[in-house]
Design an enzyme around this catalytic site. Structure first.
Site, PDB file in Angstrom:
ATOM      1  N   LYS A 171      16.992 -46.322 -25.520  1.00 38.69           N
ATOM      2  CA  LYS A 171      16.384 -45.430 -26.296  1.00 38.69           C
ATOM      3  C   LYS A 171      15.077 -45.993 -27.083  1.00 38.69           C
ATOM      4  O   LYS A 171      14.188 -45.451 -27.115  1.00 38.69           O
ATOM      5  CB  LYS A 171      17.422 -44.989 -27.354  1.00 38.69           C
ATOM      6  CG  LYS A 171      16.795 -44.098 -28.892  1.00 38.69           C
ATOM      7  CD  LYS A 171      16.723 -42.972 -28.330  1.00 38.69           C
ATOM      8  CE  LYS A 171      15.889 -42.244 -29.645  1.00 38.69           C
ATOM      9  NZ  LYS A 171      15.556 -40.617 -29.362  1.00 38.69           N
ATOM     10  N   LYS A 240      10.514 -47.681 -37.069  1.00 38.98           N
ATOM     11  CA  LYS A 240      11.810 -48.690 -36.571  1.00 38.98           C
ATOM     12  C   LYS A 240      12.198 -48.573 -35.285  1.00 38.98           C
ATOM     13  O   LYS A 240      12.283 -49.675 -34.656  1.00 38.98           O
ATOM     14  CB  LYS A 240      12.957 -47.839 -37.760  1.00 38.98           C
ATOM     15  CG  LYS A 240      14.327 -48.262 -37.373  1.00 38.98           C
ATOM     16  CD  LYS A 240      15.197 -47.431 -36.344  1.00 38.98           C
ATOM     17  CE  LYS A 240      15.398 -45.878 -36.530  1.00 38.98           C
ATOM     18  NZ  LYS A 240      16.255 -45.369 -35.721  1.00 38.98           N
TER      19      LYS A 240
HETATM   20  P1  NDP Z   1      17.557 -38.226 -41.605  1.00 37.95           P
HETATM   21  O1  NDP Z   1      16.793 -38.985 -42.504  1.00 37.95           O
HETATM   22  O2  NDP Z   1      17.014 -36.853 -41.828  1.00 37.95           O
HETATM   23  O3  NDP Z   1      19.004 -38.469 -42.013  1.00 37.95           O
HETATM   24  C1  NDP Z   1      19.412 -39.761 -42.317  1.00 37.95           C
HETATM   25  C2  NDP Z   1      21.006 -39.582 -42.556  1.00 37.95           C
HETATM   26  O4  NDP Z   1      21.663 -40.867 -42.810  1.00 37.95           O
HETATM   27  C3  NDP Z   1      21.375 -38.728 -43.700  1.00 37.95           C
HETATM   28  O5  NDP Z   1      22.691 -38.185 -43.615  1.00 37.95           O
HETATM   29  C4  NDP Z   1      21.420 -39.761 -45.076  1.00 37.95           C
HETATM   30  O6  NDP Z   1      21.890 -39.310 -45.999  1.00 37.95           O
HETATM   31  C5  NDP Z   1      21.952 -41.128 -44.211  1.00 37.95           C
HETATM   32  N1  NDP Z   1      21.641 -42.151 -44.804  1.00 37.95           N
HETATM   33  C6  NDP Z   1      20.650 -42.794 -45.084  1.00 37.95           C
HETATM   34  N2  NDP Z   1      20.655 -43.813 -45.653  1.00 37.95           N
HETATM   35  C7  NDP Z   1      22.086 -44.039 -45.879  1.00 37.95           C
HETATM   36  C8  NDP Z   1      22.679 -45.010 -46.419  1.00 37.95           C
HETATM   37  N3  NDP Z   1      22.080 -46.409 -46.867  1.00 37.95           N
HETATM   38  N4  NDP Z   1      24.100 -45.069 -46.424  1.00 37.95           N
HETATM   39  C9  NDP Z   1      24.772 -43.920 -45.748  1.00 37.95           C
HETATM   40  N5  NDP Z   1      24.091 -42.772 -45.396  1.00 37.95           N
HETATM   41  C10 NDP Z   1      22.595 -43.089 -45.384  1.00 37.95           C
HETATM   42  O7  NDP Z   1      17.567 -38.923 -40.194  1.00 37.95           O
HETATM   43  P2  NDP Z   1      17.835 -38.244 -38.764  1.00 37.95           P
HETATM   44  O8  NDP Z   1      18.999 -37.154 -38.855  1.00 37.95           O
HETATM   45  O9  NDP Z   1      16.549 -37.646 -38.320  1.00 37.95           O
HETATM   46  O10 NDP Z   1      17.990 -39.413 -37.777  1.00 37.95           O
HETATM   47  C11 NDP Z   1      19.358 -39.899 -37.728  1.00 37.95           C
HETATM   48  C12 NDP Z   1      19.271 -40.906 -36.503  1.00 37.95           C
HETATM   49  O11 NDP Z   1      18.903 -40.237 -35.322  1.00 37.95           O
HETATM   50  C13 NDP Z   1      18.109 -41.865 -36.788  1.00 37.95           C
HETATM   51  O12 NDP Z   1      18.500 -43.156 -35.957  1.00 37.95           O
HETATM   52  C14 NDP Z   1      17.083 -41.352 -35.816  1.00 37.95           C
HETATM   53  O13 NDP Z   1      16.144 -42.191 -35.179  1.00 37.95           O
HETATM   54  C15 NDP Z   1      17.861 -40.746 -34.640  1.00 37.95           C
HETATM   55  N6  NDP Z   1      17.201 -39.350 -33.999  1.00 37.95           N
HETATM   56  C16 NDP Z   1      16.580 -38.443 -34.859  1.00 37.95           C
HETATM   57  C17 NDP Z   1      15.841 -37.465 -33.918  1.00 37.95           C
HETATM   58  C18 NDP Z   1      15.235 -36.405 -34.751  1.00 37.95           C
HETATM   59  O14 NDP Z   1      14.595 -35.490 -34.043  1.00 37.95           O
HETATM   60  N7  NDP Z   1      15.407 -35.942 -36.227  1.00 37.95           N
HETATM   61  C19 NDP Z   1      15.947 -37.371 -32.735  1.00 37.95           C
HETATM   62  C20 NDP Z   1      16.665 -38.530 -32.005  1.00 37.95           C
HETATM   63  C21 NDP Z   1      17.214 -39.600 -32.737  1.00 37.95           C
HETATM   64  P3  NDP Z   1      21.505 -38.571 -47.082  1.00 37.95           P
HETATM   65  O15 NDP Z   1      21.760 -37.046 -46.838  1.00 37.95           O
HETATM   66  O16 NDP Z   1      22.100 -38.848 -48.490  1.00 37.95           O
HETATM   67  O17 NDP Z   1      19.868 -38.692 -47.165  1.00 37.95           O
END
Ligand code: NDP
Length: 296
Positions: A171, A240
């Site tokens: 990835k 990241k």
């Molecule tokens: P977002 O920023 O939209 O969501 C992050 C999630 O993690 C939220 O549910 C957030 O909760 C939670 N979170 C953040 N910090 C903490 C913490 N300290 N403790 C607990 N929960 C936490 O990110 P994405 O959904 O876009 O991405 C998630 C993963 O998927 C990442 O690793 C990203 O690289 C990967 N990804 C994303 C894609 C995309 O198109 N968006 C595509 C492919 C991979 P809260 O709601 O409270 O902020």
């Protein structure tokens, strides 16, 4: 099958939606509870008050958080995953994580008899909505086969890349290519625009030529030329990912000047554009430097 999903962010929520129906029985947890409440109202999933509560009674746990460090931090404490996790469970981490931390998490869960698989995804929010993600898995064969029926709910191309950490590594390299393409096409299109050549026309030509990529065919065509810039995947997360790729190359003693440069440039872009900027907004930094916007 009882499944719990932790992390209902931009990609986590549409993935989890596929698990909120038979044969699965879904429990969810999200740090910001209002998001989990809205998800529960929409799908009927059980909304848990803590990670421990979410995983209680589940045979499969899925996480999708920003980095492996947030996943690791969720394990311990009175409300942590390990406080509620039944022995012999399966833990699938769909975070785009880093191999070293994933291996550490796998070892920690192994003490509880729980199997771990890193399973980062690609295909974006639309791929998640359609249940058509590519899923890059790191686990032994038995764990991979055990996870497959759950992953199939949101994945289309599901591949075991190697042992724990291998999914994260593949990835990260994919993301390095994404970052490189975005940065290079930004430089190229800003230069063409400044020289008075239509970027719409240039993209049309490039997309019928050897330099085309997903970035030119989809991202720039749909988001930059139109100035739509929807926020679906944070620049901070791409930075990241490319940093993980650079670190991975370093650990394996492979010179990676290009990947490292783009990781550094994306860090500059992240600082300039902010934590909420989308990855495609990177082009805005080049536009600012050049004093010229890419417009159709
Ligand atoms: P977002 O920023 O939209 O969501 C992050 C999630 O993690 C939220 O549910 C957030 O909760 C939670 N979170 C953040 N910090 C903490 C913490 N300290 N403790 C607990 N929960 C936490 O990110 P994405 O959904 O876009 O991405 C998630 C993963 O998927 C990442 O690793 C990203 O690289 C990967 N990804 C994303 C894609 C995309 O198109 N968006 C595509 C492919 C991979 P809260 O709601 O409270 O902020």
């Amino acid at each position: 099958m009882n499944v719990s999903f932790l992390g209902l962010g931009a990609i986590g929520a549409p993935m989890a939606r596929h698990l909120a129906k038979p044969p699965f029985s879904l429990a969810v947890w999200n740090r910001t509870k209002s998001r989990a409440d809205a998800f529960g109202t929409e799908t009927g999933a059980r909304v848990a008050g803590s990670p421990a509560d979410a995983v209680r009674g589940a045979s499969v746990v899925i996480t999708c958080l920003p980095t492996s460090h947030e996943v690791e931090a969720l394990l311990d404490g009175p409300d942590g995953v390990l406080a509620g996790l039944a022995p012999q469970s399966l833990f699938i981490d769909c975070t785009s994580g880093d191999p070293a931390t994933s291996r550490r998490i796998a070892a920690r869960l192994g003490e509880n008899g729980t199997a771990f698989m890193d399973a980062p995804v690609s295909g974006g929010v639309s791929g998640a909505q359609q249940g058509a993600l590519t899923v890059m898995c790191g686990a032994d064969e038995a764990t991979f086969e055990r996870a497959r029926p759950v992953i199939e709910a949101f994945g289309k191309k599901i591949v075991r890349c190697g042992p724990v950490g291998a999914g994260d590594a593949v990835k990260a390299v994919n993301q390095a290519l994404l970052g490189i393409h975005i940065w290079a096409l930004s430089e190229g299109l800003v230069a063409l625009s400044k020289a008075g050549i239509s970027p719409r026309l240039a993209l049309d030509v490039i997309n019928a030529s050897s330099g085309r990529s997903n970035v030119s065919q989809n991202l720039f065509t749909e988001r930059v030329i139109t100035r739509a810039f929807p926020r679906t995947f944070k620049l901070a997360l791409m930075e990241k990912d490319v940093t993980i790729a650079a670190e991975f190359a370093r650990e394996n003693r492979v010179p990676s000047p290009l990947i490292q440069s783009v990781a550094d440039l994306l860090r500059v872009a992240r600082q300039a554009l902010g934590e909420d900027a989308d990855h495609v907004e990177t082009v805005k930094l080049l536009e600012e430097w050049a004093g010229c916007e890419v417009q159709g």
